[in-house]
Write an enzyme that holds these catalytic residues in place. Structure first.
Site, short mmCIF file in Angstrom:
data_model
loop_
_atom_site.label_atom_id
_atom_site.label_comp_id
_atom_site.label_asym_id
_atom_site.label_seq_id
_atom_site.Cartn_x
_atom_site.Cartn_y
_atom_site.Cartn_z
N ARG A 44 56.37 37.42 50.87
CA ARG A 44 56.35 38.89 51.02
C ARG A 44 57.78 39.38 51.34
O ARG A 44 58.46 38.84 52.20
CB ARG A 44 55.40 39.28 52.15
N THR B 103 66.32 41.27 58.82
CA THR B 103 64.97 41.16 59.39
C THR B 103 64.36 39.80 59.07
O THR B 103 64.76 39.14 58.09
CB THR B 103 64.05 42.26 58.81
N THR C 80 63.25 45.10 62.86
CA THR C 80 64.37 44.98 61.90
C THR C 80 65.59 45.53 62.61
O THR C 80 65.46 46.34 63.53
CB THR C 80 64.09 45.88 60.67
N THR D 192 63.69 50.95 59.61
CA THR D 192 62.94 49.89 60.29
C THR D 192 61.47 50.30 60.27
O THR D 192 61.15 51.48 60.18
CB THR D 192 63.39 49.71 61.76
N GLY D 193 60.60 49.31 60.40
CA GLY D 193 59.18 49.62 60.40
C GLY D 193 58.49 48.90 59.25
O GLY D 193 58.98 47.87 58.77
N1 GLY Z 1 61.25 46.70 57.80
C1 GLY Z 1 61.18 45.30 57.64
C2 GLY Z 1 60.09 44.82 56.82
O1 GLY Z 1 59.13 45.53 56.58
O2 GLY Z 1 60.16 43.69 56.40
#
Ligand code: GLY
Length: 305
Positions: free
Chosen positions: A193, A183, A165, A216-217
């Site tokens: 999702r 992202t 991201t 991010t993550g």
């Molecule tokens: N951090 C981006 C996601 O989980 O979609």
């Protein structure tokens, strides 16, 4: 660099974070953001983005948008032109067309090749998943150490590189703060999702009075404990930047973290202090201010440090 030039020339933090996100979104080498993002289980690229104006607390976001590029700009137009903050799927695509964006296939041969490779590794045929899609998604999105074992062994479970991201936090010459997040989401995700990036409060938050944070993550983690807003709220309640980030990491630490699941946070105060935080050691973030010619790469703070 272009975004910093914009700030040096008196441009707004909002314009700077939008521009910085757009440049990343357009980069075909980046497979976790925008054009050339890694696809979902069906081989479709679904993009998410959000933007927040710390001066007014206005925000805009889009999620699960197909076939349109630069989701950060669509998010900004949602913020500026609609009485809403989040559009998803077909509605977001309709809005993108209405504001004059041309539809454009976001898939690249390289990203699709990675998708096919991942299925080949797993012994699955991506064109013949049938009703088994949720079993594959179960493997991708849930920790594999739970009692209820996945139906399919984890060929697709989240490797770090499948969780990318981009976050940009900026302060302009007027002292206004803005944050932008973009992202393509977790690779090989179940269609539809949505992670933390377009969820304001989870993956993105800005408030001129207290500061900004973005993540991010593995987005599911930040959604579950409202990471970005929590960190800013902790600063509002009087914690220092460091204390607030550590408290946000402690919030995350109660969640199960199996290999490949992690959360990173970047945060900024109104007077320009900045710090990166992470649930896994060794992560870095980039910082730049107007007097610097190049950004600097800095360590993020981990909970055990
Ligand atoms: N951090 C981006 C996601 O989980 O979609």
């Amino acid at each position: 660099m272009a975004a910093m030039e914009l700030l040096r020339n008196g441009g707004s933090a909002l314009d700077a974070v939008e521009l910085a996100c757009r440049i990343t979104e357009d980069d075909p080498e980046d497979h976790s953001v925008g054009y050339s993002g890694l696809p979902n289980l069906l081989g479709q690229v679904e993009l998410d983005a959000s933007i927040m104006d710390g001066r007014t607390l206005r925000t805009g976001a889009v999620a699960s948008i197909h076939n349109y590029g630069n989701p950060i700009t669509i998010a900004r137009r949602v913020m500026e032109e609609l009485p809403h903050v989040l559009l998803v799927g077909a509605g977001a695509e309709r809005f993108a067309a209405e504001i004059g964006q041309q539809p454009a296939d976001q898939r690249t041969a390289e990203a699709l090749a990675k998708w096919r490779e991942r299925f080949a590794e797993s012994g699955l045929d991506p064109n013949a998943l049938g009703d088994n899609l949720r079993a594959v998604a179960h493997v991708v999105t849930r920790p594999v150490n739970l009692k209820d074992k996945p139906v399919i062994e984890p060929p697709l479970h989240g490797k770090p590189e499948t969780l990318g991201t981009v976050n940009f936090l900026a302060i302009d010459q007027r002292g206004d703060i803005a944050s932008g997040v973009s992202t393509s989401g977790i690779a090989w995700k179940y269609p539809g999702r949505v992670g933390d990036s377009p969820i304001v409060g989870a993956g993105n938050y800005s408030d001129n009075r207290y500061g900004a944070a973005a993540c991010t993550g593995m987005g599911e983690l930040a959604i579950r404990v409202s990471t970005a807003r929590s960190l800013v709220l902790y600063m509002k309640m009087g914690m220092s930047l460091h204390e607030a980030g550590m408290e946000a990491l402690r919030d995350l630490s109660v969640l199960e973290m199996v290999e490949g699941r992690y959360m990173n946070i970047v945060a900024l105060t109104p007077d320009g202090q900045h710090q990166g935080f992470t649930t896994v050691a060794g992560r870095k973030y980039l910082h730049m201010h107007a007097a610097m010619r190049e950004p600097e790469l800095l360590d993020r703070t981990c909970l055990e440090e």
